[in-house]
Structure formats: structure tokens, C-alpha cells
Design an enzyme around this catalytic site. Sequence first.
Site, PDB file in Angstrom:
ATOM      1  N   GLY A 158       2.805  -8.755  -1.595  1.00 19.62           N
ATOM      2  CA  GLY A 158       1.482  -8.302  -2.001  1.00 19.62           C
ATOM      3  C   GLY A 158       1.559  -7.023  -2.810  1.00 19.62           C
ATOM      4  O   GLY A 158       2.620  -6.611  -3.261  1.00 19.62           O
ATOM      5  N   GLY A 159       0.412  -6.357  -2.961  1.00 20.12           N
ATOM      6  CA  GLY A 159       0.337  -5.128  -3.739  1.00 20.12           C
ATOM      7  C   GLY A 159      -0.919  -5.045  -4.575  1.00 20.12           C
ATOM      8  O   GLY A 159      -0.939  -4.387  -5.608  1.00 20.12           O
ATOM      9  N   ALA A 160      -1.991  -5.726  -4.125  1.00 21.16           N
ATOM     10  CA  ALA A 160      -3.298  -5.647  -4.792  1.00 21.16           C
ATOM     11  C   ALA A 160      -3.258  -6.091  -6.248  1.00 21.16           C
ATOM     12  O   ALA A 160      -4.074  -5.635  -7.053  1.00 21.16           O
ATOM     13  CB  ALA A 160      -3.865  -4.216  -4.688  1.00 21.16           C
ATOM     14  N   GLN A 229       2.197 -12.831   0.990  1.00 24.90           N
ATOM     15  CA  GLN A 229       1.480 -11.848   1.796  1.00 24.90           C
ATOM     16  C   GLN A 229       0.433 -11.145   0.951  1.00 24.90           C
ATOM     17  O   GLN A 229       0.717 -10.706  -0.160  1.00 24.90           O
ATOM     18  CB  GLN A 229       2.469 -10.833   2.385  1.00 24.90           C
ATOM     19  CG  GLN A 229       1.862  -9.813   3.327  1.00 24.90           C
ATOM     20  CD  GLN A 229       1.551  -8.486   2.650  1.00 24.90           C
ATOM     21  OE1 GLN A 229       2.102  -8.181   1.589  1.00 24.90           O
ATOM     22  NE2 GLN A 229       0.681  -7.704   3.243  1.00 24.90           N
ATOM     23  N   SER A 230      -0.803 -11.071   1.444  1.00 19.53           N
ATOM     24  CA  SER A 230      -1.902 -10.389   0.771  1.00 19.53           C
ATOM     25  C   SER A 230      -2.119 -10.964  -0.630  1.00 19.53           C
ATOM     26  O   SER A 230      -2.341 -12.167  -0.777  1.00 19.53           O
ATOM     27  CB  SER A 230      -1.622  -8.889   0.742  1.00 19.53           C
ATOM     28  OG  SER A 230      -2.751  -8.174   0.309  1.00 19.53           O
ATOM     29  N   ALA A 231      -2.048 -10.125  -1.677  1.00 19.33           N
ATOM     30  CA  ALA A 231      -2.193 -10.647  -3.038  1.00 19.33           C
ATOM     31  C   ALA A 231      -1.125 -11.684  -3.341  1.00 19.33           C
ATOM     32  O   ALA A 231      -1.360 -12.636  -4.092  1.00 19.33           O
ATOM     33  CB  ALA A 231      -2.113  -9.498  -4.049  1.00 19.33           C
ATOM     34  N   ASP A 331      -8.481  -6.985  10.115  1.00 19.79           N
ATOM     35  CA  ASP A 331      -8.071  -6.792   8.725  1.00 19.79           C
ATOM     36  C   ASP A 331      -9.315  -6.440   7.905  1.00 19.79           C
ATOM     37  O   ASP A 331     -10.208  -7.273   7.732  1.00 19.79           O
ATOM     38  CB  ASP A 331      -7.427  -8.076   8.191  1.00 19.79           C
ATOM     39  CG  ASP A 331      -6.805  -7.895   6.808  1.00 19.79           C
ATOM     40  OD1 ASP A 331      -7.224  -6.976   6.080  1.00 19.79           O
ATOM     41  OD2 ASP A 331      -5.895  -8.672   6.463  1.00 19.79           O
ATOM     42  N   HIS A 363      -4.401  -5.260   8.434  1.00 24.05           N
ATOM     43  CA  HIS A 363      -3.797  -5.877   7.254  1.00 24.05           C
ATOM     44  C   HIS A 363      -2.295  -5.628   7.181  1.00 24.05           C
ATOM     45  O   HIS A 363      -1.540  -6.469   6.680  1.00 24.05           O
ATOM     46  CB  HIS A 363      -4.478  -5.328   5.994  1.00 24.05           C
ATOM     47  CG  HIS A 363      -4.175  -6.095   4.753  1.00 24.05           C
ATOM     48  ND1 HIS A 363      -4.620  -7.384   4.541  1.00 24.05           N
ATOM     49  CD2 HIS A 363      -3.469  -5.762   3.633  1.00 24.05           C
ATOM     50  CE1 HIS A 363      -4.216  -7.811   3.357  1.00 24.05           C
ATOM     51  NE2 HIS A 363      -3.507  -6.847   2.787  1.00 24.05           N
TER      52      HIS A 363
END
Length: 422
Positions: A158-160, A229-231, A331, A363
Amino acid sequence: MAIPPSPISFFPVEQTSSSDYMDTADSVRSRTFTSTNPARRRTTSNGTPAKTSPSLFRSQSFSREIGHAASETYLITRLAFTLLRYLGVGRRWISRLLALGLYAMFLMPGFLQVLHQYFFSSRIRRSIVYGDQPRNRLDLYLPKNIDSPKPVIVFVTGGAWIIGYKGWGSLLGFQLAERDIIVTCIDYRNFPQGTIGDMVEDVSQGISYVCNNIARFGGDPNRIYLMGQSAGAHISSCALLKQAIKESKGESICWSASQINAYFGLSGGYNLTNLVDHFDRRGLYRSIFLSIMEGDESLQQFSPEILIEDPSARNAVPLLPHIVLFHGTQDFSIPPDSSITFVDTLKKVGAQAELILYHGKTHTDLFIQDALRGGKEELFDYIVDYLHAGDAEALANDAVAPPRKRLCPEPLLKLAGLVSPF
């Protein structure tokens, strides 16, 4: 919308050419590369190959590392200034940066250990080239012994969509490699270096490389799993679904969705139209988010939950692997409803999907704090058990495996949770 801590944000990218790896990938245990091209060998006056001095080799290797570090630092700095021109510097961003700094400071003891292992472990192959873009690199984490083909996880961090980097997956990579699982962490272009279409293209190309080459590194091409994961969960799910749709329409493909045994999505967002206002309130402002996603009209095109409901995607559903989504109930970066509704939609169209919620987890708990905490942990054990299902020897080894090492004291983990900006 995980923003990884800053202490490991300056991992150098080795600018290694793909041809170098083509020459050396046949030996996954060797750390030194011997050229097979006679023109590249140094020779003595009598024509015999000259021996390379170990001290000279170390000096050249160190010089390369310094050069790579300088190059990567310059790239990240230049992109950071470009990004700041988009974002501006307001009170909300300043407060989040301060919180991020405290969060990283508390977790520093763990990060430093991971950083050291990342640079000096003999069981990682860094920055393998998989494409022609500057960020088309992947890291490969290998088990201690490759005595038989191993299951493989292709991981997208991830990392937005802004500061994702393959190095964020190093802790997961090393811990799963301890359980005889090969992990590949794919790097991809971030905004403003690229937009969402570029990110999905990069990840798809990275998956293709793994599917077509992992056997040469000791991986089992029949046991490949995709995880984000995430983004990274959003980007990888887009890549998987779009590949399945292309395949169902008979279009030309370089890898097949059916090659992926299962998909694991951790704390991801799968319907962008429902997340625009949420991200805006949390500081990823609407104008920036829409720039990343190529405009308001493209939100649906890059929303897996919406794509899978389209009647034209009906024939792609049978090509999808088992989909397992994980989410923490606390989250606040990406609400758990994102995973809940996506699983419901997948089931409605006939896909095999399930959801695992972790009560009280944030999160970053599942991916960072719990991993640094060591010991036994539900998410880690679930993935290991899933990948080793049907392998009696691997399951027996898991049963006697020592618990994961604690990398950070519990009081610091608690403090990090209190100041976390996520």
C-alpha cells in the site's frame, strides 16, 4: 489508505538489468554472479581468466550501493516536491506528518532490524527488473532451503497510491520465507509519477513476470497466490479482475487469472465512488484523489466492486480464484464496510469469496504492529495454513516452527498505536 513509516522510505533500488538476472536466476542459492560472456572476463597476460579480488568485489559492490542510494533518494525527493505542489501544506497535513514522525520513532527498534536484514540478508534478491519503466522492479524473498518447488505469494504494498514501495513488504517477506514460502514484492509507479492506469499496468506486468519465471527461482508455478494491502489491495484486485475480463473475451494475454490460486486482500478499498468523500475528510483531497484516479468518470472503471456487477463481466467470474478479504473493525483509513460490501457483491455474482474481520484492529495493526510484535497471530497463521494445505511435510514443519521473533517492545507498540495517523 496506509502511509508507511518514514524510516524505511529510502531503500535504494538496484538498477540491475534484466539480462543479468536471466544469466543468474538458475542458481537461487548463489550470491555471486559469474558472467558467461568471455568478452566480459578479465584475463591475465597468458590469457587465463584473472581472479577477482574479494576486497575489490566488496568495494565495487559498496560503490554500487552508494550510487543506487543516491539515485533513489534523488528520485523520491524530486517526486516529493512535485507532490507537495499538488497537495499544498495545510494544518491537516502538518499534523499528520508530525503524527507519522512520532509513529515511526516509536517503532524504530523494529524498523532498524528489518532495514539491516533487507540490505544484508543472503535470502533476498533485490530489484529484479520486470518491465521497462523506472519502477518496474520486484524483490524476491527466498526460503533457506529450496529442496522442492515452494508456494509463492505475489505481494503489492500500500501507500495511498502516492508513496507505495516494494520495501514496505520486507517484514512480511522475511517472515513468510521462514515458513518455506517465496514472496515477491512488486514495485510500481506512484502518483504523480503515474496514475491508477499506470499502477494497474505495472502490477499486471509484475504478476506476469512471476507467473512465467518463478520456477527458475525455486517457486511452484502451480501454487501462485496474489496479495495486496491497502491501496495495494485495490490495485492488485483491479489487475486480477481486468485480466479475467480480458481472458473471458478471448483477448491476448501474457498471464492467466486462472494461474492465481487465491487472492488475499488486506484492508483494501474496492468501490472508489463510495470512498471519495471519506478520503477527502482524511486529507487525501478530492481534487488530488480524482487526479490519481484519472478523473471522476474513471472511478467506476477502477472500482472492482462495480466492475464485477457489469453484465459484460459475467464470463469472467468463473476465472476468478478464491477471494479472501481481511479487515480490522477499527480501521478508520479505509472502513471495513469496503470489504464487507465487496464480498457480498462477489457472492451475489457467483464468485467464491469470504470475509475475515478482526475485532479492534486498525489499518496498520494487522500489517505492521502485529508483525513487529511477533509470536502467533491469526492473519499470519491463516495465510501459512492456506498455502500449505495438502502438504503434510510443510504442515508438520509449521507445527514445530518457533514463534516469530519480537522486534519491538510492547510499550512502544502501544504508544505507536495511540499516535498513529492512520
